[in-house]
Motif scaffolding. Sequence first.
Motif, short mmCIF file in Angstrom:
data_model
loop_
_atom_site.label_atom_id
_atom_site.label_comp_id
_atom_site.label_asym_id
_atom_site.label_seq_id
_atom_site.Cartn_x
_atom_site.Cartn_y
_atom_site.Cartn_z
N ALA A 1 0.88 -1.31 0.10
CA ALA A 1 -0.05 -0.27 -0.03
C ALA A 1 1.36 1.37 -0.03
O ALA A 1 1.55 0.93 1.02
CB ALA A 1 -0.55 -0.25 1.56
N PRO A 2 0.35 2.62 -0.81
CA PRO A 2 1.46 3.66 -0.30
C PRO A 2 1.58 4.21 0.70
O PRO A 2 0.68 3.77 1.27
CB PRO A 2 0.84 4.52 -1.63
N GLU A 3 2.36 4.44 0.87
CA GLU A 3 2.31 5.53 2.33
C GLU A 3 1.41 6.59 2.28
O GLU A 3 0.69 7.21 1.40
CB GLU A 3 3.84 6.15 1.87
N PRO A 4 0.15 6.57 3.26
CA PRO A 4 -0.51 7.95 3.32
C PRO A 4 -0.59 9.04 2.71
O PRO A 4 1.25 9.46 3.65
CB PRO A 4 -0.95 7.70 4.58
N LEU A 5 -0.64 10.10 2.23
CA LEU A 5 -0.07 11.49 2.48
C LEU A 5 -0.67 12.33 3.16
O LEU A 5 -1.76 12.31 3.96
CB LEU A 5 -0.84 12.30 0.77
N ASP A 6 -0.05 13.23 3.25
CA ASP A 6 -0.69 14.51 4.48
C ASP A 6 -1.86 14.75 3.78
O ASP A 6 -1.90 15.89 3.42
CB ASP A 6 0.70 14.99 5.09
N SER A 7 -3.34 14.53 4.66
CA SER A 7 -4.28 15.93 3.70
C SER A 7 -5.01 16.37 4.76
O SER A 7 -6.36 16.76 4.50
CB SER A 7 -5.42 14.09 3.01
N HIS A 8 -3.92 16.97 6.11
CA HIS A 8 -4.87 17.81 6.79
C HIS A 8 -5.39 18.96 6.22
O HIS A 8 -6.96 19.87 6.53
CB HIS A 8 -3.84 18.21 8.00
N VAL A 9 -4.95 19.31 5.76
CA VAL A 9 -5.37 20.71 4.85
C VAL A 9 -6.68 20.51 4.04
O VAL A 9 -7.56 21.17 4.35
CB VAL A 9 -4.64 21.72 4.29
#
Length: 160
Positions: free
Chosen positions: A18-26
Amino acid sequence: MAIPKPRARKPVPPPPTAPEPLDSHVLESLVGYNARRAYLVVYVAFAERMAVYGLKPTDFSVLSLLAHNPGATSRQLCAALDIQPPNFVSLVAAMDRRGLIERRPHPHDGRAVGLHLTAAGHQLMAEAEEAVIQLEKDASHKLTDRERETLIRLLQKIYL
């Protein structure tokens, strides 16, 4: 007699991870982003279930309004659904060809025409509205009834 050399084996790639999760907090802090993500979940379910009725979201909305507001004019429907009149003309023509609506003189405005569902239109909407109500329940099953009502009320505060 020469002994054949063994062929080199191609390396076997490792199994996909699985790809590393991305920072999507914004993104996740934005109303529009969250509304769009929720819409996509509901839209996919809508498209699947309404395909048997041949209805898209705008078709469903127009027919639902007519089911509950017989005799509504094109102007009223365009205003309620934020549809441009030129786009509405082809929508109504398609519904007319399907035998779902009919035009009748408006009782209070001699220049206007009221739109009404035909018997086939009423039958279709009875079934389609029931299916949409169920699909909305299915799509929002993680919410309590109270949370669902609150979500709808809060979304309406944005556009009403």
